[in-house]
Motif scaffolding. Structure first.
Motif, PDB file in Angstrom:
ATOM      1  N   ALA A  56       0.868  -1.133   0.190  1.00 22.91           N
ATOM      2  CA  ALA A  56       0.238   0.061   0.087  1.00 22.91           C
ATOM      3  C   ALA A  56       0.806   1.129   0.187  1.00 22.91           C
ATOM      4  O   ALA A  56       0.732   2.169  -0.909  1.00 22.91           O
ATOM      5  CB  ALA A  56      -0.897   0.067   1.336  1.00 22.91           C
ATOM      6  N   LEU A  61      -6.466  -0.014   0.385  1.00 27.11           N
ATOM      7  CA  LEU A  61      -5.305  -0.471  -0.294  1.00 27.11           C
ATOM      8  C   LEU A  61      -4.539  -1.334   0.831  1.00 27.11           C
ATOM      9  O   LEU A  61      -3.527  -1.866   0.302  1.00 27.11           O
ATOM     10  CB  LEU A  61      -4.233   0.591  -0.977  1.00 27.11           C
ATOM     11  N   PHE A  62      -4.765  -0.923   1.982  1.00 30.26           N
ATOM     12  CA  PHE A  62      -3.943  -1.713   2.902  1.00 30.26           C
ATOM     13  C   PHE A  62      -4.635  -3.418   3.295  1.00 30.26           C
ATOM     14  O   PHE A  62      -4.185  -4.033   4.144  1.00 30.26           O
ATOM     15  CB  PHE A  62      -4.001  -1.193   4.335  1.00 30.26           C
ATOM     16  N   ILE A  93      -7.101  -4.784  -3.809  1.00 30.44           N
ATOM     17  CA  ILE A  93      -6.026  -4.167  -4.927  1.00 30.44           C
ATOM     18  C   ILE A  93      -6.535  -4.261  -6.174  1.00 30.44           C
ATOM     19  O   ILE A  93      -6.606  -3.241  -6.952  1.00 30.44           O
ATOM     20  CB  ILE A  93      -4.561  -4.752  -4.484  1.00 30.44           C
TER      21      ILE A  93
END
Length: 1830
Positions: A1654, A1717-1718, A1723
């Motif tokens: 990320a 995004l983590f 993703i």
């Protein structure tokens, strides 16, 4: 690891059970039927060979006691085959699903109603399909059994222009349906999916079945989405969309499938409802039954170059199921899709029919056209129609309900919502109009910032919204056919934005009423647009008045659930964005241009200060994580080495060398050449230069005189030979022309003198003429056999072409006379040079009825001569090389590189051995490396080298060494190293092998097209860019050789500059390196050349003729398949005729004749008549080159027909050429397979290779032919013979027993009577053995073997090697019948035996998998493709069919298609070979290896140059700047990952467990996870021995295997495989979860990786192409900033705290932010597409992986199951694996265990460390189990 549709880890936007399955409903009681007898069995898919009772009887064996008990064991093996056949037949009869039962899990029992259904809106279709429940269960089980056996493969194997597959449109929609995905984002995801296929060269069509539409009426939101998707794809993309088919069982659909035969169809296995799931099951069943393969919509994944998915191969059982249940299937389908008028219920008491909505929409559209005659944007049109029609219908319902209420006065039902009033409904519509207004004007960049709200509509609002969605559906349906009204359909994907609507509703409901400061202006532009839309709605409403546009809210009705209304909070603060700085010259030189634009973290940032250190672990466990490990090549088993002094090893080497000489002797007819090292200048052109001398010395003149005398003597001897053989051969020709001519040709090959050859040819011609005359006299007026005239003309051709210098006038007169005799007056005149009539009165009796040109093309066909050179080349002794071959030799002489693309068996490998010879002659230290793709090919090349070269070398040096992953011999002390790519890569990237790599003079890459393969292609690429010496790259199947050559030339240019830079370098690295080596190189310096030549040769020596086989009754119909029959008019129109679609001369004539027949007024018919064609006219000798010109003209003309508008004629022509195979059941074809082989034998088409892609079927096919011959022998032979054999065997046994009493050593001591008795017994034994041998001899009609091909001693040697093999005796018995089989799971000795006997001509029938496709030298007369498979693609077809036609033995090669659908045959013939595009060349482990090489190498400059070459020169990024940038981005991420995980320091030097990780580089990312387990001490906690010993319990070892299986044995099964639990016989099949502490460690590792990835995405976001990010990927619809004048209200609705810098603006509409995004699984949906980065590049190890529908995909427990039961068969029956795949997977798993064990032992000082001891015990146990496979 790949990523894509499937995801792993924690779901973000929905729970693990969420997303799709939150609203799918599946029947919870799908129990399996115990009496289901017709479904597929759980065992591996088997091809049935039907046996009769006779087979059982043939199992009786004789009981003779021959040597080594061979006969007994053979008979036992035959009996075993018969038993297996009987068991299989019984198994097929008794197949059922009694051991299958349904499971109810939260993943399959899904409650849609709780999420989306509301009691106040229902669509009732008055049907519940309850008929045939038992059949539907059977159907679902059948589908489950098929899908569970699916293989995970690359889907785009051989796509060419004409190739296509089908996507089921509803399955496409189901893949992405998600309540939380916003309208436009859904279209974005679908377009991303389709664009991934499109940009990879795929061609596809999308089919939406009409009858499937009604399955959505209960879900109006999805119904309107479906309709909008159809119209969008149809109008805004180039995608072909079919909606004309009613359902999958319709006749139109079946005709379409039969005509087009798509490559596969993508289908979902689960629907919105159990109804739709059943419908999809019928679609899957029908597709498979029609020989269309199926790919599951779920579980698909992709990387930059490939797409992977679960592929189901159609087999016979699918067709059998459909045949047995066709009636049930049709009834079920009819019941599922039968249309019943649905009734819509609003608030239960408000009812209306869909027909009334449809009618109202139609009327309103008519009215709107009058209001907006000029048309408009589709969003405006749909908005006003949905609002106006919705309001009108709703108001009508309320009016009617009021009247009914006054009449009945019923109480409202309990729990029922009170309907909205008309005014309240108008309020909702006003907000909808305002939403669309914002969509029309507000750019996507602004919409992405809109605040995220978690709110739900109240129960009162939902019915109205649902009804409007139905209106939208009908509006889109009716508008699609309105060609008279100009509508802009561009923005169909953006009809609605529910998130924006909710925001507006919340604003006007809550915030607007708070005070003036919250009352925001719309803005003039938005206000006017909104006013216009609402005014139109009012006009369309006609009789109802719904108020003005303002105020927007005119009632106080609550539309949103107050308790659920909340804004998304961002708990986790995103850390500082930036990269950890790396101070490395290599990094700066490669990626400096990208790095300079990216932020860098400060040195005191927590991310920098918390970098991992391994010291604590090292101190606790006495390990040395940073200790250098041994080289990988040193770990490979070394059986023997030339430097060894051990007598045992020396004997082993001698035995091995003896076998290799023997094996090599079967490959080529060449004697071993003794190589002497040259002392001269080393110029390889010496031989050529000698020929250029002007003045000869006296010695040379004497030598020439001696040579002339010798030639005269030789000529005399040959004349004497001919004199002796002349009359017998003449008689033979007259008796049997074919046999006689063969003998004549054979004799001619033994002659060297040209004049003697000429004399033989003239005699042969005269005899052939006599035979022709005699035949004509015998036939009279009957049809003549023109094959006899062919031999006359053939001799004339040879004389005129090859002996022109010896032809005198008398000879020419004779030839002229013979031409006139054949009726070829024009040719006779052409040859004699004068015109005139023939004086031969008998001419007409012998004349041929066809013209000379047609005769030569149609009848001489493959006998036509090719252009060949006559001038010998001094560099080549045994043949005269062609021009292209000389160019190759020139390249080697000049130390140049070359790419050679030439057909199989054309002689391209000769240059390889010439190259080896050159290096061997030059010095004792120079090395040639031969890179072969497979171990089988390695063994073949080694054998050839042993048979070709002998050289006296100093002690410890050898000519040839071998290096594979299994074994090695003399790697560092050989001059020719034969290896596989992975092993050479180990040497090239090893810091300690630099001295050796500098000795390499040439590298030969065989089968270089593997550069485009799916597995290992990146390794080929790394080798091509790291070698500094010249190379030869050989292949028969590269479609873009120019591109490949240009890429390789660019690499050589790089090395030219790099080597210049290294030479000029003032650093001491080179000096230090030379000092360390302390060896003076004796390698003669060669002149450097950086040129890369391209040598192309397209002409096959033998033409290939194709045949389609079908069964008519019990007889086989074998039809010739003309290559042009594979084409279609549309293919020719769009793509032309494929360049490699070549025709034989006979096929060219056939094409011309058909063209004339089809178009009788064809203008060029006369011009292209063979007799008139310019290249043929009056030509005595028509050559192949002339025919090629004719062929090209015909092809051009065929293409021109289409230009002239004669498409119908072209279609008619192609239809004429098509074969018409008779359709029959697959079962019948397999039943008669042995008869088909016999038919080929009768046709003289053996030897043949029969290609089958299933290991099981390969063996069974060979066994069925073998048993057929045994049955035939027993039918033919006298029944008394068996009894006689038994009697003689008994007598022989008694004699042998008596002889044992005599000791041969005491023979001298025996008295005369005993001696006489012993001699008598010995004679009796000899006589009995002879008689028994005669009786046991196989009759020639019952074997395909050629006993003359191999002498008995050689045969005994070959069979001796099989004595310890599991099925050795059976293979020997089959070989004696001329039958063998060949596949990858066999032992190398078994394969080599088959290869040798086939090459020698003893074995004539071989069944094989694709193991014979890659370069194995096994030429044959015919190749047969026995069954279809996904692996039968264009590349494999070219490789396999290339085996047909033995140069020098066969005049033509034959290709037979036995059970391949005709459309697939056509596809294979016309398909181009896939282009080489390269692979994604980098992995994190590779980057670590490059950094390790650069840091630890002695020669730093060389190491750095190699590393940069790998990084800069990938084939994927050649001339593609975007890809080059993507690779740099990935390189930067990899560095960051390695630094944060503690494998590199900030200077780029390897630290910690870098060595261990690189040794396991094949297994990324599991290698990194293994280290995390190690440093956490988890292995030490697990590995506790039994108390008081160093032995570990089975439980510990099983747990260790479980952990390793999770890391290194990851084979995912499709999610549907868990739908039904199967009572497996031996295996557990589904891998259980990791132990908790290991699972926690994986979660911790994944969290760190997700965080790192990320950060990387956030840091690199600025490199994205934002212009591209605002466009839909497929349709290119642009949503970028327009002339947006702003709006105070819009600004207010935005959330400026929301971070969206690194996520797609389309994903933002669904509430995705940078924080998401983590989480790894989001993703692919969120990442900026233009970066070219996806989850594939993130080294996550998913503990749980989910498919598109949110279902868990289980891991296959094959590695653990095998460790428990040790049965390979159980892995095929229970674990759904193919036997060969299972064997290789287990072998890899064992190699992995050995590698870990070795690495750990080197890192740990304590030999009694429990972890080391546990791995040693596991290694031993697993190895033992694999050796004992049964």
């Amino acid at each position: 690891m790949k990523s894509g549709g499937g995801s792993g880890g924690r779901p973000v936007m929905a729970s693990a059970e969420g997303r799709f399955k939150n609203f799918i409903h599946v029947d919870a009681h799908e129990d399996a039927s115990d009496d289901d007898k017709d479904n597929e069995h759980s065992s591996s898919e088997k091809t049935d060979f039907i046996l009769t009772k006779e087979d059982k009887e043939s199992g009786r064996t004789s009981n003779s006691d021959e040597e080594d008990e061979t006969s007994d064991k053979t008979e036992a093996a035959v009996a075993e085959i018969l038993k297996e056949e009987k068991d299989r037949a019984k198994e097929d009869e008794d197949t059922d699903y009694g051991n299958v039962y349904s499971v109810s899990t939260t993943e399959e029992v899904i409650q849609w109603a709780s999420r989306t259904e509301c009691k106040d809106f229902r669509v009732l279709q008055h049907k519940q399909v309850r008929k045939q429940p038992e059949f539907l269960k059977k159907l679902r089980l059948h589908v489950w059994a098929s899908l569970s056996r699916s293989q995970y493969v690359s889907l785009l194997k051989d796509f060419v222009e004409s190739e296509f597959f089908v996507i089921d449109g509803d399955s496409l929609l189901l893949m992405f349906l998600d309540e939380e995905t916003q309208y436009l984002n859904l279209f974005y995801q679908i377009e991303c999916f389709l664009q991934d296929f499109t940009e990879k060269g795929a061609k596809y069509i999308i089919v939406f079945f009409k009858d499937a539409e009604q399955m959505y009426f209960q879900y109006p939101h999805f119904l309107s989405l479906r309709t909008a998707l159809i119209e969008h794809l149809r109008h805004n993309t180039r995608t072909t969309v079919h909606t004309e088919f009613s359902n999958c069982l319709s006749s139109k659909w079946e005709i379409f499938l039969k005509k087009s035969y798509p490559y596969f169809i993508i289908v979902s296995d689960i629907g919105l409802t159990s109804l739709q799931t059943n419908y999809l099951s019928i679609l899957i069943t029908h597709s498979l039954s029609k020989k269309i393969n199926v790919v599951l919509a779920s579980g698909q994944e992709y990387d930059i170059l490939r797409i992977y998915g679960y592929h189901v191969q159609n087999v016979y059982k699918h067709r059998l199921f459909f045949q047995r249940h066709e009636r049930d299937l049709r009834c079920a389908c009819e019941e599922l899709v039968r249309y019943r008028e649905p009734i819509v219920h609003l608030y239960e008491h408000l009812k209306l029919s869909l027909e009334s909505i449809k009618k109202e929409v139609c009327q309103t559209i008519h009215l709107l056209k009058q209001l907006w005659p000029e048309g408009s944007d589709i969003r405006r049109v749909v908005c006003v129609l949905a609002c106006a029609v919705g309001l009108k219908i709703y108001s009508d319902l309320l009016e009617n309900a009021k009247g009914a209420k006054r009449t009945t006065r019923k109480q409202p039902a309990k729990g029922r919502s009170e309907p909205l009033s008309s005014e309240e409904a108008a309020d909702l519509c006003r907000m909808q109009c305002l939403t669309v207004t914002f969509l029309l004007h507000m750019p996507l960049s602004q919409r992405a910032q809109i605040r995220i709200m978690k709110s739900c509509w109240t129960k009162q609002v939902l019915p109205l919204i649902r009804m409007q969605q139905l209106c939208t559906h009908f509006a889109l349906t009716q508008l699609s056919g309105k060609n008279d009204w100009k509508l802009d359909l561009t923005y169909l994907p953006d009809l609605n934005d529910d998130s924006l609507l909710v925001n507006l509703a919340h604003y006007y409901e809550i915030e607007y009423t708070k005070g003036l400061e919250f009352k925001k202006e719309l803005g003039k532009e938005i206000g006017n647009e909104y006013q216009s839309l609402w005014n139109t709605v009012r006009k369309l409403a006609v009789k109802y008045s719904f108020g003005d546009a303002f105020p927007i809210r005119q009632t106080s009705q609550i539309f949103l659930e107050q308790k659920q209304t909340l804004f998304k909070a961002y708990k986790d603060k995103i850390p500082n964005v930036g990269l950890i700085s790396v101070k490395s010259g290599l990094v700066e030189e490669y990626a400096g241009d990208v790095l300079k634009n990216l932020p860098v973290l400060e040195s005191n940032d927590p991310a920098v200060t918390s970098l991992i250190k391994y010291k604590k672990f090292d101190e606790l466990c006495h390990w040395h994580s940073g200790r250098p490990l041994t080289e990988e090549y040193e770990r490979v088993r070394c059986n023997a080495d030339a430097k060894s002094k051990d007598p045992k090893e020396i004997r082993q080497i001698q035995k091995l060398q003896t076998f290799r000489h023997f094996y090599g002797s079967t490959l080529k007819d060449c004697t071993s050449k003794l190589i002497a090292q040259e002392n001269g200048s080393g110029n390889a052109n010496n031989a050529l230069k000698k020929t250029q001398k002007k003045h000869k010395s006296k010695a040379e003149i004497i030598a020439e005189e001696n040579q002339r005398r010798l030639q005269t003597k030789e000529e005399k001897k040959e004349q004497e030979q001919w004199k002796a053989l002349c009359i017998p051969i003449e008689k033979e020709i007259k008796a049997n022309l074919t046999v006689g001519i063969n003998k004549l040709d054979k004799f001619l090959k033994t002659l060297k003198n040209k004049s003697v050859k000429f004399s033989v040819e003239m005699t042969g011609l005269s005899v052939c003429v006599e035979v022709w005359k005699e035949h004509c006299r015998g036939q009279g007026n009957k049809c003549k056999d023109l094959s006899k005239a062919v031999q006359v003309m053939r001799r004339i051709h040879i004389l005129l072409e090859k002996y022109q210098d010896l032809l005198e006038k008398t000879h020419l007169q004779k030839l002229t006379k013979y031409l006139r005799l054949l009726g070829f007056e024009n040719l006779a005149c052409s040859l004699s040079g004068q015109m005139g009539e023939s004086k031969d009165t008998n001419r007409s009796n012998y004349a041929i009825e066809v013209g000379p040109a047609r005769f030569q093309l149609q009848y001489m066909d493959y006998y036509l001569l090719r252009e060949e050179r006559n001038d010998p080349d001094p560099r080549v002794q045994h043949f005269i090389p062609d021009t292209w071959q000389r160019e190759l030799l020139d390249a080697v002489d000049n130390n140049e590189s070359a790419v050679i693309v030439a057909p199989t068996s054309s002689g391209k490998t000769y240059a390889s051995y010439y190259c080896m010879e050159k290096v061997l002659k030059t010095s004792n230290e120079g090395v040639v490396v031969y890179v072969a793709p497979t171990k089988a090919l390695v063994n073949q090349v080694v054998g050839t080298i042993y048979s070709r070269f002998t050289k006296k070398l100093p002690d410890g040096l050898v000519v040839c060494g071998v290096f594979t992953r299994d074994y090695r011999y003399d790697v560092m002390n050989s001059q020719i190293l034969v290896t596989v790519p992975q092993c050479l890569e180990i040497l090239m990237l090893s810091p300690r092998c630099q001295k050796w790599t500098k000795r390499i003079q040439y590298v030969i890459f065989d089968e270089v097209h593997c550069l485009g393969g799916e597995i290992g292609a990146d390794v080929w690429e790394h080798l091509l860019v790291t070698i500094r010496c010249p190379f030869l790259a050989l292949s028969a199947t590269v479609s873009n050789p120019e591109h490949l050559t240009e890429w390789l030339q660019s690499v050589k240019r790089y090395w030219q500059q790099a080597e210049t830079r290294i030479a000029r370098s003032s650093t001491n690295s080179e000096k230090i390196f030379t000092t360390k080596c302390k060896v003076k190189s004796t390698i003669r310096e060669q002149k450097k050349s950086y040129r890369v030549r391209l040598v192309l040769y397209e002409e096959r020596y033998n033409d290939l003729e194709k045949y389609v086989c079908s069964l008519n009754g019990s007889d086989f119909v074998i039809e010739h398949c003309h290559p042009c029959a594979a084409l279609t008019a549309s293919h020719i129109e769009n793509y032309g005729i494929p360049s490699d679609l070549s025709l034989s001369p006979r096929e060219s004539i056939q094409l011309y004749d058909t063209m004339v027949k089809v178009w009788q007024k064809w203008p060029r018919a006369q011009e292209l008549d063979p007799e008139k064609f310019v290249s043929f006219k009056d030509k005595v000798v028509i050559k192949k080159a002339d025919v090629r010109k004719y062929e090209q003209e015909l092809k051009k003309e065929l293409s021109k027909w289409i230009v002239l508008g004669q498409i119908q004629k072209v279609n008619e022509l192609l239809e004429h050429l098509k074969p018409k195979p008779v359709d029959c059941s697959e079962q019948e074809k397999w039943k008669h397979f042995a008869n088909f082989v016999d038919k080929l034998h009768e046709m003289d088409k053996l030897p043949a290779i029969f290609f089958i892609f299933n290991v099981f079927s390969v063996e069974r096919a060979a066994e069925s032919v073998f048993l057929s011959l045994i049955r035939k022998q027993r039918r033919e032979q006298d029944p008394n013979i068996e009894r006689e054999k038994e009697r003689l065997s008994d007598e022989l046994r008694k004699v042998k027993k008596m002889l044992t009493k005599f000791n041969p050593q005491d023979a001298k001591k025996l008295n005369p009577s005993k001696m006489e008795n012993m001699v008598f017994l010995l004679n009796t034994k000899t006589q009995l053995e002879k008689r028994l041998k005669r009786l046991t001899a196989i009759p020639s009609i019952c074997t395909y073997a050629d006993p003359k091909a191999v002498d008995e001693d050689t045969l005994r040697k070959i069979f001796h090697r099989l004595r310890f093999q599991r099925r050795g005796y059976l293979q020997q018995a089959m070989a004696q019948r001329g039958i063998g089989y060949h596949h990858g799971s066999m032992d190398s000795k078994e394969r080599q035996a088959v290869e040798m006997l086939f090459r020698m001509g003893y074995i004539k029938v071989v069944t094989a998998t694709s193991t014979l496709a890659l370069g194995i030298n096994m030429p044959c007369k015919s190749v047969v493709f026995v069954e279809d498979s996904i692996f039968l693609d264009a590349l494999n077809y070219r490789q396999m069919s290339g085996r047909a036609g033995r140069r020098g033995q066969d005049v033509i090669g034959n290709v037979f298609f036995y059970d391949i659908p005709l459309p697939k045959v056509e596809r294979l013939i016309k398909s181009n070979v896939p282009q080489l595009k390269g692979q994604f060349p980098l992995t994190i482990s590779l980057i670590l290896r490059l950094m390790l090489l650069a840091a630890n190498a002695d020669d730093k400059a060389d190491a750095r140059a190699k590393a940069l070459s790998v990084l800069k020169h990938s084939l994927m990024s050649f001339r593609k700047e975007r890809y080059a940038e993507i690779l740099k981005i990935y390189f930067i991420f990899s560095l960051q990952f390695l630094i944060k995980e503690g494998y590199l320091d900030q200077e780029g030097n390897p630290i910690g467990f870098a060595g261990l990780v690189t040794h396991l580089h094949y297994y990324e990312p599991s290698n990194f996870v293994l280290v995390s387990f190690l440093v956490k001490g988890l292995f030490h906690k697990l590995c506790k021995p039994i108390k008081g010993s160093t032995v570990f319990s089975e439980a510990v070892l099983e747990k260790l295997v479980l952990i390793l299986a999770h890391l290194f044995g990851r084979k995912y099964l499709p999610a549907c495989s868990m739908k039904y639990k199967h009572r497996f016989y031996q295996s557990k099949v589904f891998l259980e979860d990791l132990p908790k502490n290991f699972a926690d460690a994986v979660n911790e590792y994944n969290s760190k990786v997700e965080e790192n990835f990320a950060h990387f995405l956030l840091a690199t976001a600025k490199l994205a192409d934002m212009e591209q990010e605002y466009r839909l990927p497929l349709s290119k619809t642009d949503f970028a900033s327009k002339n947006w004048h702003g709006s105070e209200l819009a600004s207010y609705l935005m959330d400026n705290t929301k971070s969206i810098s690194a996520v797609s603006p389309f994903a933002c509409l669904s509430g995705v932010t940078d924080n998401d995004l983590f989480h790894g699984e989001i993703i692919n949906k969120a990442v900026l597409r233009s970066l070219g980065i996806n989850a594939t590049n993130c080294p996550l190890l998913h503990r749980n992986k989910y498919d598109n529908q949110g279902r868990k995909q289980p891991l296959n427990a094959y590695a653990l199951d095998f460790f428990k039961h040790g049965s390979l068969i159980a892995l095929t029956t229970d674990n759904w694996l193919i036997e060969a795949d299972a064997y290789y997977a287990l072998k890899d798993f064992l190699l992995l265990i050995k590698s870990i064990r070795t690495s750990l032992s080197e890192l740990c000082d304590n030999p009694n460390d429990n972890v080391l001891l546990a791995f040693e015990q596991l290694d031993k146990a697993y190895d033992e189990k694999l050796k004992n496979i049964t």
